[in-house]
Write an enzyme that holds these catalytic residues in place. Structure first.
Site, mmCIF file in Angstrom:
data_model
loop_
_atom_site.group_PDB
_atom_site.id
_atom_site.type_symbol
_atom_site.label_atom_id
_atom_site.label_comp_id
_atom_site.label_asym_id
_atom_site.label_seq_id
_atom_site.Cartn_x
_atom_site.Cartn_y
_atom_site.Cartn_z
ATOM 1 C CE LYS A 99 -0.280 -0.448 5.037
ATOM 2 N NZ LYS A 99 -1.096 -1.011 6.125
ATOM 3 C CE1 TYR A 112 9.910 32.217 3.372
ATOM 4 C CE2 TYR A 112 9.626 29.839 3.351
ATOM 5 C CZ TYR A 112 9.647 31.059 2.685
ATOM 6 O OH TYR A 112 9.410 31.099 1.334
ATOM 7 C CG MET A 114 6.410 23.738 -0.683
ATOM 8 S SD MET A 114 5.260 24.608 -1.749
ATOM 9 C CE MET A 114 4.314 25.533 -0.558
#
Ligand SMILES: *Cc1c(COP(=O)(O)O)cnc(C)c1O
Length: 367
Positions: free
Chosen positions: A37, A263, A312
């Site tokens: 899976k 950040y 990100m």
């Protein structure tokens, strides 16, 4: 050769080693189900399924219907158990010859209706029993109801009966696990006595295989072990991680004491510091929990902490005192650097880390 981008290398020889290691733990007549899976735990389900088929796996398991369809469309012919189908998927399940896990009266009713509408005879299903995990499955008291419904139709046949352990890796939960085993034995025997034929019984996941040989029954289900992790230091030493996540240094900066990185200015240099920026971030599966010096990557065999907030598409690492240059290889986890340790240091487990590596990361198969 240096890599040119972020890569997840997948070593099929390591997979073969792990498969043989696990297969040697069960008696020869016990069937092997490979749990593939979630893109085979973040690797590549079709490539792994083909390799495992060649190694002699008997069954595959996936979580959701679409995962089974994807395997069929890529030519996988072995039986595929869908662990967690929805009643709305039963037409697709039948169209693709997938085996549904039947876990409640609601899905049993719906599956029988679908099988009858499709004029099926003896369509294989696996009954899922809840023996204490309290996640999916029939409760023991529901056995008479299941038998009654099955007696009234010839459209389906019970190919398997199974349940799932809650804590097979934890020696402190031995008593609970033993209780799950006893319940499974009792309820499945009762069902089998009334069916008049013997479906495959299966209970063990990877840690169950290793810790509870008396619970192997007719088939075992292995996921994490195939990928090289065994929920214990001792077993981890005998398995080989199949996946290595590597990337390169995009840029190096020399920052002064007092400057910040990234950040929210989350990292503040307490001394002059050499840092490197890497081309992967939380969109690639390196979540923000791994930032703020919780985890380390390996640069030319030296450990470098991930500093500040994970972005990100980028992370920054502290490479002070490490001899390296732009373009050099960086290893996040793999054979020499365990994903279990990387995950553990940030408060999670290898399962979560490896299944999170997103589809943006290129997979490279090493045959
Ligand atoms: C995911 C899963 C497995 C595989 O467990 P591992 O610990 O990875 O071996 C087995 N059975 C069921 C029902 C599962 O959901």
């Amino acid at each position: 050769m240096k890599p040119s981008e972020t890569l997840l290398e997948i070593d099929l020889k390591a997979l073969e080693h792990n498969y043989r290691f696990l297969a040697a733990k069960v008696k020869e007549n016990v069937k092997k189900m490979a749990v593939i899976k979630a893109f085979a735990y973040g690797s590549d389900s079709v490539t792994l399924a083909k390799k495992l088929e060649a190694l002699g796996v008997d069954y595959f398991a996936v979580a959701y219907t679409q995962e089974g369809i994807d395997l069929r469309e890529d030519g996988i012919t072995q039986p595929i158990l869908v662990l967690h189908p929805q009643s709305t998927h039963f037409q697709e399940i039948i169209d693709h010859c997938l085996i549904p896990s039947i876990y409640s009266e609601f899905v049993l009713n719906h599956f029988i209706t679908s099988a009858e509408e499709n004029q099926q005879h003896d369509y294989p299903i696996h009954l899922k029993l809840n023996t204490g995990l309290n996640r999916l499955g029939f409760d023991p008291e529901e056995a008479p109801m299941i038998l009654e419904k099955l007696k009234q139709t010839s459209s389906t046949k019970v190919d398997g009966i199974f349940s799932h352990f809650a804590a097979s890796e934890d020696p402190k939960e031995k008593e609970f696990t033993q209780h799950q085993m006893d319940t499974f034995k009792k309820v499945s025997e009762k069902i089998i006595a009334h069916l008049g034929y013997a479906p495959l019984r299966h209970l063990c996941n990877t840690s169950g295989i290793l810790n509870y040989p008396e619970a192997h029954f007719d088939m075992v289900r292995t996921g994490i072990g195939l990928y090289g992790y065994g929920n214990s230091k001792e077993i981890d030493q005998q398995l080989i991680p199949i996946g290595t996540l590597k990337t390169i240094i995009s840029q190096i900066h020399h920052i002064k004491k007092g400057e910040s990185v990234g950040y929210n200015r989350m990292f503040k240099a307490t001394k002059d510091t050499k840092i490197a920026t890497l081309p992967l971030g939380h969109a690639d599966g390196i979540n923000r929990i791994y930032g703020k010096q919780k985890t380390h990557v390996s640069v030319n065999k030296h450990l470098a902490p991930i500093i500040g907030n994970v972005c990100m598409d980028m992370i920054m690492i502290d490479i002070s005192g490490i001899d390296c240059e732009e373009g050099d290889e960086v290893i996040l986890f793999g054979k020499e650097k365990s994903a279990e340790d990387f995950a553990h240091n940030a408060g999670t487990i290898s399962y979560e880390l490896i299944t999170s590596i997103s589809q943006r990361v290129k997979r490279k198969i090493i045959p």
